[in-house]
Scaffold this active site. Structure first.
Site, PDB file in Angstrom:
ATOM      1  N   HIS A 143       0.852  -1.190   0.000  1.00  0.00           N
ATOM      2  CA  HIS A 143       0.000   0.000   0.000  1.00  0.00           C
ATOM      3  C   HIS A 143       0.885   1.235   0.000  1.00  0.00           C
ATOM      4  O   HIS A 143       2.101   1.150   0.084  1.00  0.00           O
ATOM      5  CB  HIS A 143      -0.949   0.012   1.204  1.00  0.00           C
ATOM      6  N   CYS A 164       6.137   6.335   3.838  1.00  0.00           N
ATOM      7  CA  CYS A 164       4.916   5.579   3.551  1.00  0.00           C
ATOM      8  C   CYS A 164       4.136   6.152   2.370  1.00  0.00           C
ATOM      9  O   CYS A 164       3.210   5.521   1.866  1.00  0.00           O
ATOM     10  CB  CYS A 164       4.026   5.514   4.781  1.00  0.00           C
ATOM     11  N   HIS A 193       4.910   0.243  -0.755  1.00  0.00           N
ATOM     12  CA  HIS A 193       5.723  -0.518   0.183  1.00  0.00           C
ATOM     13  C   HIS A 193       4.827  -1.610   0.768  1.00  0.00           C
ATOM     14  O   HIS A 193       3.602  -1.536   0.656  1.00  0.00           O
ATOM     15  CB  HIS A 193       6.325   0.369   1.286  1.00  0.00           C
ATOM     16  N   HIS A 221       3.901  -4.901   3.784  1.00  0.00           N
ATOM     17  CA  HIS A 221       3.935  -5.352   5.176  1.00  0.00           C
ATOM     18  C   HIS A 221       3.574  -6.822   5.252  1.00  0.00           C
ATOM     19  O   HIS A 221       2.832  -7.343   4.418  1.00  0.00           O
ATOM     20  CB  HIS A 221       2.931  -4.568   6.031  1.00  0.00           C
ATOM     21  N   ASP A 261      -4.319 -10.828   0.295  1.00  0.00           N
ATOM     22  CA  ASP A 261      -2.981 -11.424   0.317  1.00  0.00           C
ATOM     23  C   ASP A 261      -2.268 -11.230  -1.020  1.00  0.00           C
ATOM     24  O   ASP A 261      -2.808 -11.558  -2.079  1.00  0.00           O
ATOM     25  CB  ASP A 261      -3.063 -12.911   0.656  1.00  0.00           C
ATOM     26  N   HIS A 262      -1.063 -10.691  -0.942  1.00  0.00           N
ATOM     27  CA  HIS A 262      -0.224 -10.392  -2.104  1.00  0.00           C
ATOM     28  C   HIS A 262      -0.933  -9.466  -3.088  1.00  0.00           C
ATOM     29  O   HIS A 262      -0.810  -9.606  -4.300  1.00  0.00           O
ATOM     30  CB  HIS A 262       0.266 -11.678  -2.782  1.00  0.00           C
ATOM     31  N   GLU A 276       0.683  -4.225  11.777  1.00  0.00           N
ATOM     32  CA  GLU A 276       1.324  -3.806  10.529  1.00  0.00           C
ATOM     33  C   GLU A 276       2.790  -4.239  10.543  1.00  0.00           C
ATOM     34  O   GLU A 276       3.326  -4.692   9.545  1.00  0.00           O
ATOM     35  CB  GLU A 276       1.213  -2.293  10.368  1.00  0.00           C
TER      36      GLU A 276
END
Length: 135
Positions: A14, A33, A39, A41, A79-80, A124
């Site tokens: 995100h 960010c 980037h 997490h 996810d991903h 996070e």
């Protein structure tokens, strides 16, 4: 009152930015960010359901059914993925951990049939997490 918690993990990218602001203001407020190349997490999500123990099953809620719900409504969707671009329930929201936790609540709360959603805890990083208990 009894509480049961299910933990899952997923990876997602995100960036934090407010589209009403300039690039400079976004960078000033959100720092790294706001990187326009995103980037990621390694998120850890805890979903807690509360309720009375069913005398026939001994459950507050069926843990397997809870896992399947979290998998279908959240993990399979995020996810991903890029939270800003790929996740319909995050469209139009600043993709902060706070907003993400609230959006997860909104996806899960109406679907829980045994017990009641008590808390979303979303890590996070290992050093920062948010908790949301509903409105």
């Amino acid at each position: 009152m009894m509480y049961i918690t299910r933990r899952v993990h997923f990876n997602a990218a995100h960036k934090l930015f407010n589209p009403a602001w300039s690039k400079e203001k976004n960078e000033a407020v959100f720092g790294k960010c706001a990187n326009e190349n995103w980037h990621g997490h390694n998120y850890v999500l805890y979903v807690t359901v509360k309720g009375e123990i069913d005398p026939e099953t001994g459950y507050v809620t069926d843990a397997k059914a809870l896992h399947e719900l979290i998998q279908r409504k959240i993990v399979d969707q995020v996810d991903h993925r890029n939270l800003n671009l790929d996740v319909p329930f995050m469209k139009g929201k600043i993709c902060s951990t706070e907003n993400f936790a609230k959006a997860i609540w909104e996806q899960l709360a109406p679907e829980i049939k045994q017990g009641k959603l008590h808390c979303i805890k979303l890590y996070e990083t290992e050093n920062i997490y948010v908790e949301y208990f509903g409105d």
